[in-house]
Scaffold this motif. Sequence first.
Motif, PDB file in Angstrom:
ATOM      1  N   UNK A  68       0.640  -1.253  -0.093  1.00 26.29           N
ATOM      2  CA  UNK A  68       0.048  -0.119   0.227  1.00 26.29           C
ATOM      3  C   UNK A  68       0.917   1.123   0.001  1.00 26.29           C
ATOM      4  N   UNK A  69       0.316   2.398  -0.563  1.00 17.28           N
ATOM      5  CA  UNK A  69       0.941   3.560  -0.468  1.00 17.28           C
ATOM      6  C   UNK A  69       0.392   4.172   0.813  1.00 17.28           C
ATOM      7  N   UNK A  70       1.261   5.227   1.306  1.00 14.33           N
ATOM      8  CA  UNK A  70       1.009   5.858   2.508  1.00 14.33           C
ATOM      9  C   UNK A  70      -0.382   6.733   2.229  1.00 14.33           C
ATOM     10  N   UNK A  71      -0.754   7.412   1.206  1.00 16.02           N
ATOM     11  CA  UNK A  71      -1.804   7.829   1.087  1.00 16.02           C
ATOM     12  C   UNK A  71      -3.023   7.023   1.227  1.00 16.02           C
ATOM     13  N   UNK A  72      -3.109   5.748   0.402  1.00 17.62           N
ATOM     14  CA  UNK A  72      -3.932   4.903   0.390  1.00 17.62           C
ATOM     15  C   UNK A  72      -4.236   4.281   1.939  1.00 17.62           C
ATOM     16  N   UNK A  73      -3.008   4.160   2.570  1.00 17.83           N
ATOM     17  CA  UNK A  73      -3.241   3.665   3.866  1.00 17.83           C
ATOM     18  C   UNK A  73      -3.998   4.670   4.800  1.00 17.83           C
ATOM     19  N   UNK A  74      -3.579   5.883   4.470  1.00 17.34           N
ATOM     20  CA  UNK A  74      -4.493   6.914   5.385  1.00 17.34           C
ATOM     21  C   UNK A  74      -5.980   7.171   4.968  1.00 17.34           C
ATOM     22  N   UNK A  75      -6.179   6.809   3.660  1.00 14.65           N
ATOM     23  CA  UNK A  75      -7.676   6.900   3.274  1.00 14.65           C
ATOM     24  C   UNK A  75      -8.467   5.760   3.833  1.00 14.65           C
ATOM     25  N   UNK A  76      -7.626   4.348   3.956  1.00 14.28           N
ATOM     26  CA  UNK A  76      -8.360   3.537   4.632  1.00 14.28           C
ATOM     27  C   UNK A  76      -8.749   3.902   6.083  1.00 14.28           C
ATOM     28  N   UNK A  77      -7.338   4.362   6.682  1.00 18.15           N
ATOM     29  CA  UNK A  77      -7.742   4.501   8.137  1.00 18.15           C
ATOM     30  C   UNK A  77      -8.897   5.579   8.507  1.00 18.15           C
ATOM     31  N   UNK A  78      -8.822   6.651   7.710  1.00 16.64           N
ATOM     32  CA  UNK A  78      -9.931   7.732   7.756  1.00 16.64           C
ATOM     33  C   UNK A  78     -11.191   7.101   7.566  1.00 16.64           C
ATOM     34  N   UNK A  79     -11.203   6.136   6.515  1.00 14.88           N
ATOM     35  CA  UNK A  79     -12.618   5.448   6.555  1.00 14.88           C
ATOM     36  C   UNK A  79     -13.220   4.771   7.597  1.00 14.88           C
ATOM     37  N   UNK A  80     -12.237   4.218   8.149  1.00 12.64           N
ATOM     38  CA  UNK A  80     -12.744   3.296   9.438  1.00 12.64           C
ATOM     39  C   UNK A  80     -13.049   4.633  10.485  1.00 12.64           C
ATOM     40  N   UNK A  94     -22.430   8.500  -5.546  1.00 11.82           N
ATOM     41  CA  UNK A  94     -22.787   9.770  -5.238  1.00 11.82           C
ATOM     42  C   UNK A  94     -23.392  10.263  -4.136  1.00 11.82           C
ATOM     43  N   UNK A  95     -24.013   9.041  -3.475  1.00  8.88           N
ATOM     44  CA  UNK A  95     -24.778   9.403  -1.933  1.00  8.88           C
ATOM     45  C   UNK A  95     -23.915  10.441  -1.170  1.00  8.88           C
ATOM     46  N   UNK A  96     -24.663  11.176  -0.397  1.00 10.78           N
ATOM     47  CA  UNK A  96     -24.282  11.895   0.539  1.00 10.78           C
ATOM     48  C   UNK A  96     -23.166  11.487   1.577  1.00 10.78           C
ATOM     49  N   UNK A  97     -23.652  10.313   1.905  1.00 12.23           N
ATOM     50  CA  UNK A  97     -22.872   9.831   3.172  1.00 12.23           C
ATOM     51  C   UNK A  97     -21.489   9.553   2.575  1.00 12.23           C
ATOM     52  N   UNK A  98     -21.215   9.179   1.131  1.00 13.16           N
ATOM     53  CA  UNK A  98     -20.081   8.964   0.486  1.00 13.16           C
ATOM     54  C   UNK A  98     -19.293  10.238  -0.018  1.00 13.16           C
ATOM     55  N   UNK A  99     -20.014  11.077  -0.544  1.00 10.02           N
ATOM     56  CA  UNK A  99     -19.527  12.378  -1.060  1.00 10.02           C
ATOM     57  C   UNK A  99     -18.798  13.161  -0.153  1.00 10.02           C
ATOM     58  N   UNK A 100     -19.432  13.605   1.147  1.00  8.43           N
ATOM     59  CA  UNK A 100     -18.784  14.549   2.036  1.00  8.43           C
ATOM     60  C   UNK A 100     -17.531  13.778   2.629  1.00  8.43           C
ATOM     61  N   UNK A 101     -17.399  12.872   2.868  1.00  7.40           N
ATOM     62  CA  UNK A 101     -16.089  11.956   3.578  1.00  7.40           C
ATOM     63  C   UNK A 101     -15.097  11.795   2.387  1.00  7.40           C
ATOM     64  N   UNK A 102     -15.552  11.529   1.259  1.00  6.66           N
ATOM     65  CA  UNK A 102     -14.544  11.695   0.155  1.00  6.66           C
ATOM     66  C   UNK A 102     -14.114  13.002   0.053  1.00  6.66           C
TER      67      UNK A 102
END
Length: 156
Positions: free
Chosen positions: A74-86, A100-108
């Motif tokens: 994994x890349x550091x950025x991808x690992x950060x994305x996964x950690x923030x998703x959790x 395109x759901x709001x529950x996915x768009x805003x966190x993205x």
Amino acid sequence: MNYQPLQAETYVSSAAMISAYSERRARLMTPALRPSEVKAKPAPKRPEIAIVYRDKNSKDAHVRSWEAWKAMQGSPCRNYIKRRCEELGVPYEGIVGSSRFRRHCYPRQLIMWELKTFVKPSISYPELGRLFGGRDHTTALHAVRKIEAQRAKESA
């Protein structure tokens, strides 16, 4: 081309005229030959060459194992994305997917802003878009500007 005028046939007797008519009718009215009755020329023999058609997406075993190893690293950025998703309670597939759901768009958008602002400021917008499922650079730019505007509005 040299065209000749149509010549009228002349018959000596009515019997000659009837026989010419029946010959012409037999020639024109016979049913067409079936494909099995037509004698076709045999196709020229070509040298036999082994052609292997491969699927564009098929890969050798060593390529697949390298990709699996690379995914585990994994890349550091991808690992950060996964950690923030959790932390945010959002599925990783929803963030990098086409949802395109709001529950996915805003966190993205929030994670894009965090990556660009704090984690890796040197990351380009096209690279940032690619991290989130191959999105366009303008999508990443919009996300960062939107969160910055929202933060400025909250602080004012």
